[in-house]
Write an enzyme that holds these catalytic residues in place. Structure first.
Site, PDB file in Angstrom:
ATOM      1  N   LYS A  56       2.779  -5.421   8.831  1.00 40.66           N
ATOM      2  CA  LYS A  56       1.230  -6.826   8.894  1.00 40.66           C
ATOM      3  C   LYS A  56       1.548  -7.738   8.580  1.00 40.66           C
ATOM      4  CE  LYS A  56      -3.307  -6.973   6.426  1.00 40.66           C
ATOM      5  NZ  LYS A  56      -3.683  -6.534   5.541  1.00 40.66           N
TER       6      LYS A  56
ATOM      7  N   GLN B 150     -11.757  -8.976   4.516  1.00 37.45           N
ATOM      8  CA  GLN B 150     -10.974 -10.149   4.296  1.00 37.45           C
ATOM      9  C   GLN B 150     -10.185 -10.358   5.373  1.00 37.45           C
ATOM     10  OE1 GLN B 150      -8.163  -9.419   0.501  1.00 37.45           O
ATOM     11  NE2 GLN B 150      -6.672  -8.516   2.246  1.00 37.45           N
TER      12      GLN B 150
ATOM     13  N   GLU C  23      -3.404 -16.479   4.646  1.00 42.13           N
ATOM     14  CA  GLU C  23      -2.167 -15.936   5.744  1.00 42.13           C
ATOM     15  C   GLU C  23      -2.354 -16.254   6.492  1.00 42.13           C
ATOM     16  OE1 GLU C  23      -2.574 -12.276   5.594  1.00 42.13           O
ATOM     17  OE2 GLU C  23      -2.380 -11.593   4.003  1.00 42.13           O
TER      18      GLU C  23
ATOM     19  N   GLU D 212      -8.388  -0.542   7.104  1.00 42.29           N
ATOM     20  CA  GLU D 212      -6.977  -0.591   6.261  1.00 42.29           C
ATOM     21  C   GLU D 212      -8.978  -0.702   5.137  1.00 42.29           C
ATOM     22  OE1 GLU D 212      -4.042  -3.363   6.034  1.00 42.29           O
ATOM     23  OE2 GLU D 212      -4.045  -3.859   3.855  1.00 42.29           O
TER      24      GLU D 212
ATOM     25  N   ARG E  19       2.112  -9.917   1.296  1.00 44.82           N
ATOM     26  CA  ARG E  19       1.853 -10.161   0.313  1.00 44.82           C
ATOM     27  C   ARG E  19       0.873 -11.542   0.907  1.00 44.82           C
ATOM     28  NH1 ARG E  19       0.435  -6.299  -3.937  1.00 44.82           N
ATOM     29  NH2 ARG E  19      -1.060  -7.115  -3.578  1.00 44.82           N
ATOM     30  N   SER E  20      -0.534 -12.059   0.613  1.00 47.96           N
ATOM     31  CA  SER E  20      -1.087 -13.260   0.361  1.00 47.96           C
ATOM     32  C   SER E  20      -0.214 -14.424   0.040  1.00 47.96           C
ATOM     33  CB  SER E  20      -2.585 -13.295   0.346  1.00 47.96           C
ATOM     34  OG  SER E  20      -2.718 -12.607  -0.960  1.00 47.96           O
TER      35      SER E  20
ATOM     36  N   LYS F  65       3.880  -1.986   0.456  1.00 45.87           N
ATOM     37  CA  LYS F  65       3.962  -3.103  -0.366  1.00 45.87           C
ATOM     38  C   LYS F  65       4.183  -2.993  -0.922  1.00 45.87           C
ATOM     39  CE  LYS F  65      -0.993  -5.456   0.531  1.00 45.87           C
ATOM     40  NZ  LYS F  65      -2.147  -6.111  -0.062  1.00 45.87           N
TER      41      LYS F  65
ATOM     42  N   ASP G 147      -9.107  -5.219   8.402  1.00 41.39           N
ATOM     43  CA  ASP G 147      -9.060  -4.880   6.605  1.00 41.39           C
ATOM     44  C   ASP G 147      -9.915  -5.777   5.730  1.00 41.39           C
ATOM     45  OD1 ASP G 147      -8.527  -4.305   3.800  1.00 41.39           O
ATOM     46  OD2 ASP G 147      -6.545  -6.055   4.090  1.00 41.39           O
TER      47      ASP G 147
ATOM     48  N   ASP H 193      -4.776   0.699   1.273  1.00 41.14           N
ATOM     49  CA  ASP H 193      -3.995  -0.079   0.634  1.00 41.14           C
ATOM     50  C   ASP H 193      -3.838  -0.224  -0.934  1.00 41.14           C
ATOM     51  OD1 ASP H 193      -2.762  -2.642  -0.635  1.00 41.14           O
ATOM     52  OD2 ASP H 193      -3.711  -3.635   0.732  1.00 41.14           O
TER      53      ASP H 193
HETATM   54  P1  PGA Z   1      -3.324  -9.493  -0.750  1.00 40.32           P
HETATM   55  O1  PGA Z   1      -3.954  -9.135   0.963  1.00 40.32           O
HETATM   56  O2  PGA Z   1      -1.982 -10.079  -0.608  1.00 40.32           O
HETATM   57  O3  PGA Z   1      -3.824 -10.232  -1.166  1.00 40.32           O
HETATM   58  O4  PGA Z   1      -3.734  -8.619  -1.868  1.00 40.32           O
HETATM   59  C1  PGA Z   1      -3.226  -8.523   1.830  1.00 40.32           C
HETATM   60  C2  PGA Z   1      -3.591  -7.030   1.982  1.00 40.32           C
HETATM   61  O5  PGA Z   1      -4.954  -7.190   1.563  1.00 40.32           O
HETATM   62  O6  PGA Z   1      -3.835  -6.424   2.912  1.00 40.32           O
HETATM   63 ZN    ZN Z   2      -5.196  -5.225   1.946  1.00 40.44          ZN
END
Ligand code: PGA
Ligand code: ZN
Length: 436
Positions: A395, A169, A212, A292, A373-374, A344, A249, A319
């Site tokens: 992050k 990702q 992102e 991650e 978050r994304s 998060k 990640d 995560d």
């Molecule tokens: P997400 O991605 O906010 O879509 O979960 C961020 C991450 O995985 O760190």
């Molecule tokens: Zn993540």
């Protein structure tokens, strides 16, 4: 007279992907107003608290959050109006009791988090202090431990955040070999620009920007990105490892099925041990310091293997594995899985619970990365949280798009207003350092 909550309001807004989310406003008895906006993930973990959505297809294809809004202006407002405001942990506990479920599915973690954050902001307004100071008081054991976070910055994206075909990702940089946050940020911008040049020179199309803000070119393999990223660091004039290192990640839960990790772009599937070997190989070839979600959210055996093999020198961040949940983190600590946690707020639903995870991590030598978050908004709350938490890492995403820059820019403002230590040059990965 003690400060009380006098009014709560909430409304539907849009996040950076154009999906509905909440804004919440809290007013206190001295007239202080605090507004907060709630982020939303895409590659969400199975064990996250529930983000309440309407599932009414006539409104934003079912993604509306009118129910969560109604919960704030209805039962939550009814319960909190007149409630003492200054003990934010007591308010969060009250919110959790009001919800009454283990995963916040009754009122919605999005509704609860909006209230929790808006309250913190209203308290900072009332006390005429920066938000990070208010949060520092809330963090209890973290008093006086405020520290500037070293950013982990997205340069290339794949997985659920990009239209390309690679599975991993995020491919990020950690610009740690600098004296200040602003110098680190400037280096990151130079590397982001250099990456565009490297993509172009290597014969790939500079296709779309990912969720992102990172580059999302169509590449033939995950390993290729690591080559391009290392080259980008060099082209920008920086020394890999010494000044700038790489973080990944993998978000591997999202390509894990029936016990195997499916790297479809590369035409192969790997078991947990083979994934660990792949990471080991990469850490020898590339300046990687942080991985991650290298393995899936419930692959505890795999995580133990990964930690035993790489935990000495690499930050192994959970995560989807931990979902900012103290009981899952405690299980990881007890079983030697991972050595770091991604934090998060909306994975758990209140600020107080977020601080508990940070405290638990610190008590056991696990490092912590405070994360966006994304799906984000222009709210810069996360920057103050990262500073107050003393986590030392943040992050946010890439260095383009204003929902990301609101946080980077807020950190620039805090850098100006407060003389806090920047742990860039002390940045070290792996368990050895963490347990010192
Ligand atoms: P997400 O991605 O906010 O879509 O979960 C961020 C991450 O995985 O760190
Ligand atoms: Zn993540």
């Amino acid at each position: 007279m003690s400060l009380r909550i006098t009014k709560l309001d909430a409304w539907e807004i849009l996040d950076s992907r154009g999906n509905p989310t909440l804004a919440v406003a809290v007013t206190l008895s001295d007239g202080s107003l605090g507004v907060a906006q709630v982020p939303s993930g895409a590659s969400t973990g199975r064990h996250e608290a529930v983000e309440l959505r309407d599932h009414d297809t006539s409104h934003y294809q079912g993604k509306g959050v009118r129910k969560a809004v109604a919960n704030v202006v209805g039962p939550i407002a009814a319960a909190l109006t007149g409630y003492p405001a200054e003990d934010a942990a007591a308010v969060d506990r009250y919110l959790c009791n009001l919800d009454g479920t283990p995963n916040k599915s009754f009122l919605g973690a999005n509704a609860l988090l909006g209230v929790s954050c808006a309250l913190a902001r209203s308290l900072s307004t009332s006390r005429r202090e920066p938000l990070w100071q208010t949060l520092q008081h809330q963090a209890l054991q973290h008093q006086d431990s405020a520290v500037f976070p070293v950013p982990m910055i997205n340069i290339f994206s794949g997985g659920l955040h990009a239209g390309g075909q690679i599975e991993f990702q995020d491919f990020l940089i950690i610009p740690h070999g600098f004296d200040t946050y602003s110098e680190s940020l400037e280096a990151a911008v130079a590397i982001h620009r250099a990456a565009a040049q490297v993509i172009h020179q290597s014969g790939y199309l500079l296709t779309g920007v990912a969720d992102e803000g990172g580059w999302g070119p169509r590449l033939e393999s995950n390993g290729k990105v690591l080559q391009l990223l290392t080259r980008s660091i060099e082209l920008a004039g920086f020394k890999p490892s010494e000044q700038v290192s790489i973080a990944i990640d993998a978000a591997s839960t999202h390509f894990f099925e029936f016990g195997e990790y499916h790297l479809r772009s590369e035409g192969r599937s790997l078991c947990s041990a083979e994934m660990v070997d792949l990471f080991q190989q990469w850490t020898q070839q590339f300046p990687i310091v942080s991985i991650e979600d290298g393995l899936a959210e419930d692959d505890w055996d795999g995580w133990q293997l990964l930690t035993a093999q790489l935990g000495e020198h690499i930050n192994l961040i959970g995560d989807d594995l931990f979902t900012t949940d103290t009981s899952r983190l405690q299980y990881g600590i007890d079983t030697n899985a991972a050595n770091a946690v991604l934090v998060k707020m909306n994975q758990i639903g209140t600020l107080t619970e977020t601080f508990r995870v940070l405290e638990l991590a610190a008590a056991h030598g696990y490092s912590a990365v405070v994360s966006a978050r994304s799906g984000e908004t222009e709210d810069s709350f996360l920057a103050d949280l990262a500073v107050a938490s003393g986590a030392g890492q943040i992050k946010i995403g890439s260095i383009t798009r204003s929902e990301r820059l609101s946080k980077y820019n807020r950190l620039l403002a805090i850098e100006r207003e407060a003389k806090l230590p920047y742990p860039g040059r002390e940045f070290r990965a792996g368990r050895k350092k963490l347990l010192q």
